[in-house]
Design a protein around this motif. Structure first.
Motif, PDB file in Angstrom:
ATOM      1  N   MET A   1     -21.797-126.973 -58.731  1.00  0.00           N
ATOM      2  CA  MET A   1     -22.477-127.131 -60.017  1.00  0.00           C
ATOM      3  C   MET A   1     -23.601-126.106 -60.171  1.00  0.00           C
ATOM      4  O   MET A   1     -23.815-125.553 -61.255  1.00  0.00           O
ATOM      5  N   LYS A   2     -24.306-125.840 -59.083  1.00  0.00           N
ATOM      6  CA  LYS A   2     -25.357-124.824 -59.135  1.00  0.00           C
ATOM      7  C   LYS A   2     -24.778-123.458 -59.479  1.00  0.00           C
ATOM      8  O   LYS A   2     -25.375-122.689 -60.250  1.00  0.00           O
ATOM      9  N   GLN A   3     -23.623-123.159 -58.922  1.00  0.00           N
ATOM     10  CA  GLN A   3     -23.022-121.858 -59.208  1.00  0.00           C
ATOM     11  C   GLN A   3     -22.513-121.791 -60.643  1.00  0.00           C
ATOM     12  O   GLN A   3     -22.522-120.741 -61.276  1.00  0.00           O
ATOM     13  N   ARG A   4     -22.079-122.923 -61.185  1.00  0.00           N
ATOM     14  CA  ARG A   4     -21.712-122.977 -62.608  1.00  0.00           C
ATOM     15  C   ARG A   4     -22.928-122.635 -63.478  1.00  0.00           C
ATOM     16  O   ARG A   4     -22.813-121.937 -64.481  1.00  0.00           O
ATOM     17  N   VAL A   5     -24.090-123.173 -63.089  1.00  0.00           N
ATOM     18  CA  VAL A   5     -25.309-122.879 -63.834  1.00  0.00           C
ATOM     19  C   VAL A   5     -25.618-121.380 -63.778  1.00  0.00           C
ATOM     20  O   VAL A   5     -25.995-120.766 -64.783  1.00  0.00           O
ATOM     21  N   ALA A   6     -25.434-120.791 -62.596  1.00  0.00           N
ATOM     22  CA  ALA A   6     -25.679-119.352 -62.450  1.00  0.00           C
ATOM     23  C   ALA A   6     -24.747-118.541 -63.346  1.00  0.00           C
ATOM     24  O   ALA A   6     -25.162-117.539 -63.943  1.00  0.00           O
ATOM     25  N   ILE A   7     -23.497-118.965 -63.451  1.00  0.00           N
ATOM     26  CA  ILE A   7     -22.551-118.266 -64.318  1.00  0.00           C
ATOM     27  C   ILE A   7     -22.946-118.439 -65.784  1.00  0.00           C
ATOM     28  O   ILE A   7     -22.918-117.478 -66.570  1.00  0.00           O
ATOM     29  N   ALA A   8     -23.343-119.657 -66.171  1.00  0.00           N
ATOM     30  CA  ALA A   8     -23.793-119.896 -67.547  1.00  0.00           C
ATOM     31  C   ALA A   8     -25.022-119.058 -67.863  1.00  0.00           C
ATOM     32  O   ALA A   8     -25.159-118.517 -68.970  1.00  0.00           O
ATOM     33  N   ARG A   9     -25.927-118.939 -66.904  1.00  0.00           N
ATOM     34  CA  ARG A   9     -27.142-118.130 -67.101  1.00  0.00           C
ATOM     35  C   ARG A   9     -26.792-116.664 -67.330  1.00  0.00           C
ATOM     36  O   ARG A   9     -27.449-115.965 -68.120  1.00  0.00           O
ATOM     37  N   ALA A  10     -25.747-116.188 -66.652  1.00  0.00           N
ATOM     38  CA  ALA A  10     -25.302-114.811 -66.868  1.00  0.00           C
ATOM     39  C   ALA A  10     -24.639-114.654 -68.223  1.00  0.00           C
ATOM     40  O   ALA A  10     -24.903-113.698 -68.962  1.00  0.00           O
ATOM     41  N   LEU A  11     -23.786-115.609 -68.583  1.00  0.00           N
ATOM     42  CA  LEU A  11     -23.022-115.501 -69.828  1.00  0.00           C
ATOM     43  C   LEU A  11     -23.900-115.610 -71.062  1.00  0.00           C
ATOM     44  O   LEU A  11     -23.600-115.003 -72.096  1.00  0.00           O
ATOM     45  N   VAL A  12     -24.984-116.383 -70.985  1.00  0.00           N
ATOM     46  CA  VAL A  12     -25.815-116.591 -72.166  1.00  0.00           C
ATOM     47  C   VAL A  12     -26.485-115.295 -72.614  1.00  0.00           C
ATOM     48  O   VAL A  12     -26.853-115.141 -73.784  1.00  0.00           O
ATOM     49  N   MET A  13     -26.595-114.324 -71.703  1.00  0.00           N
ATOM     50  CA  MET A  13     -27.175-113.036 -72.058  1.00  0.00           C
ATOM     51  C   MET A  13     -26.165-112.143 -72.768  1.00  0.00           C
ATOM     52  O   MET A  13     -26.505-111.059 -73.237  1.00  0.00           O
ATOM     53  N   ASP A  14     -24.920-112.591 -72.833  1.00  0.00           N
ATOM     54  CA  ASP A  14     -23.830-111.881 -73.504  1.00  0.00           C
ATOM     55  C   ASP A  14     -23.687-110.435 -73.032  1.00  0.00           C
ATOM     56  O   ASP A  14     -23.627-109.498 -73.832  1.00  0.00           O
ATOM     57  N   PRO A  15     -23.589-110.227 -71.703  1.00  0.00           N
ATOM     58  CA  PRO A  15     -23.399-108.861 -71.209  1.00  0.00           C
ATOM     59  C   PRO A  15     -21.957-108.412 -71.425  1.00  0.00           C
ATOM     60  O   PRO A  15     -21.040-109.237 -71.510  1.00  0.00           O
ATOM     61  N   ALA A  16     -21.762-107.128 -71.489  1.00  0.00           N
ATOM     62  CA  ALA A  16     -20.404-106.595 -71.569  1.00  0.00           C
ATOM     63  C   ALA A  16     -19.719-106.668 -70.210  1.00  0.00           C
ATOM     64  O   ALA A  16     -18.495-106.779 -70.126  1.00  0.00           O
ATOM     65  N   ILE A  17     -20.528-106.619 -69.145  1.00  0.00           N
ATOM     66  CA  ILE A  17     -19.997-106.530 -67.783  1.00  0.00           C
ATOM     67  C   ILE A  17     -20.605-107.619 -66.914  1.00  0.00           C
ATOM     68  O   ILE A  17     -21.835-107.795 -66.883  1.00  0.00           O
ATOM     69  N   LEU A  18     -19.755-108.345 -66.185  1.00  0.00           N
ATOM     70  CA  LEU A  18     -20.201-109.283 -65.155  1.00  0.00           C
ATOM     71  C   LEU A  18     -19.910-108.666 -63.792  1.00  0.00           C
ATOM     72  O   LEU A  18     -18.762-108.314 -63.490  1.00  0.00           O
ATOM     73  N   LEU A  19     -20.933-108.550 -62.973  1.00  0.00           N
ATOM     74  CA  LEU A  19     -20.803-108.052 -61.613  1.00  0.00           C
ATOM     75  C   LEU A  19     -20.998-109.245 -60.690  1.00  0.00           C
ATOM     76  O   LEU A  19     -22.073-109.839 -60.652  1.00  0.00           O
ATOM     77  N   MET A  20     -19.957-109.611 -59.940  1.00  0.00           N
ATOM     78  CA  MET A  20     -19.971-110.857 -59.181  1.00  0.00           C
ATOM     79  C   MET A  20     -19.793-110.559 -57.691  1.00  0.00           C
ATOM     80  O   MET A  20     -18.755-110.047 -57.266  1.00  0.00           O
TER      81      MET A  20
END
Length: 279
Positions: free
Chosen positions: A138-157
């Motif tokens: 669940m914590k990692q889901r939050v981290a992904i949501a935090r990244a997505l909310v910034m609406d970046p073109a690129i996700l580096l994972m």
């Protein structure tokens, strides 16, 4: 979307002296593509990702994003690390909205956007919870949501699911594939898990041991969503496993002597296991 051109990087280490982490790496990642990097620990995967993110500078060569040279971090690129990095004193909602707050967005607007992404990762019931009340997944889901909310073109994972148990990892892989299909983000994904790389990616890049170079590229030509029962997926897993076994043998020979051998067919069974982790 991402152009990596003849990039090299060296480091000075107290024990090892000066060593070459990356050597003449070139790679092109298209817009909307999902690309995974696999290779032994120390082959420069994270170094390359950090240079794309703008956290580190290239020593030789150049990295461009959308035709612009990378000179530092930018809003078009967001990193999701293995460690979630949540603020323990903030709720899930405020953790996800934190970047928007830093941008000066009004509370109502940033909370609306954050709630959309919290819903997208299936955590609506936990928006008011604190990190210590959540499981690792669940914590990692939050981290992904935090990244997505910034609406970046690129996700580096960078190995975002490595610390999770196998069942949770499988669920988050499925969620990530759904998010990628819906948002069409460009994703560069680092993992030691061959099956994870094949199941998620359009392409899998195998990197060699130090100095890190791109040894081979594999196109995942199976139809999406990828199925573990697809013979093409199974065949590709075995081919990547064999390529990586060669690199692991080089690492272990360097530590244990030239008489050490890795039997490739020893690794051709449960490909879901991670190869190269910690080596």
């Amino acid at each position: 979307m991402i152009d990596i051109k003849n990039v090299s990087k060296t480091y000075d280490d107290r024990n090892r002296g000066r060593y070459n982490a990356l050597n003449q790496v070139s790679l092109h990642v298209k817009k909307g593509e999902f690309v995974s990097l696999v290779g032994p620990s120390g082959c420069g995967k994270s170094t390359l990702l950090n240079m794309i993110a703008g956290f580190e500078k290239t020593e030789e060569g150049m990295i461009e994003v959308n035709g612009e040279k990378v000179k530092g971090p930018g809003p078009d690129r967001v990193v999701v690390f293995q460690e979630h990095g949540l603020f323990p004193w903030l709720t899930v909602l405020d953790n996800v909205a934190f970047g928007l707050k830093q941008k000066g967005m009004r509370k109502k607007e940033r909370h609306e956007l954050a709630l959309e992404q919290i819903k997208a990762v299936h955590l609506s019931k936990f928006a008011a919870s604190f990190p210590h009340q959540l499981s690792g997944g669940m914590k990692q889901r939050v981290a992904i949501a935090r990244a997505l909310v910034m609406d970046p073109a690129i996700l580096l994972m960078d190995e975002p699911f490595a610390a999770l148990d196998e069942q949770t990892r499988f669920i988050l892989q499925s969620d990530l594939e759904e998010i990628w299909g819906r948002t069409h983000k460009t994703i560069l994904f680092i993992t030691h898990n061959i099956r994870e790389a094949v199941m998620l990616s359009d392409r899998v890049i195998v990197m060699s041991t130090q100095p890190g170079t791109i040894k081979k590229e594999f196109n995942v030509q199976a139809s999406r969503p990828h199925s573990i029962g697809d013979p093409l997926i199974h065949h590709l897993e075995r081919k990547i496993t064999d390529e990586l076994a060669d690199e692991l043998e080089k690492v272990v020979k360097g530590e244990m002597g030239d008489d050490y051998r890795i039997k490739k067919n020893h690794f051709s069974g449960p490909s879901s296991d991670s190869m190269g982790f910690g080596i």
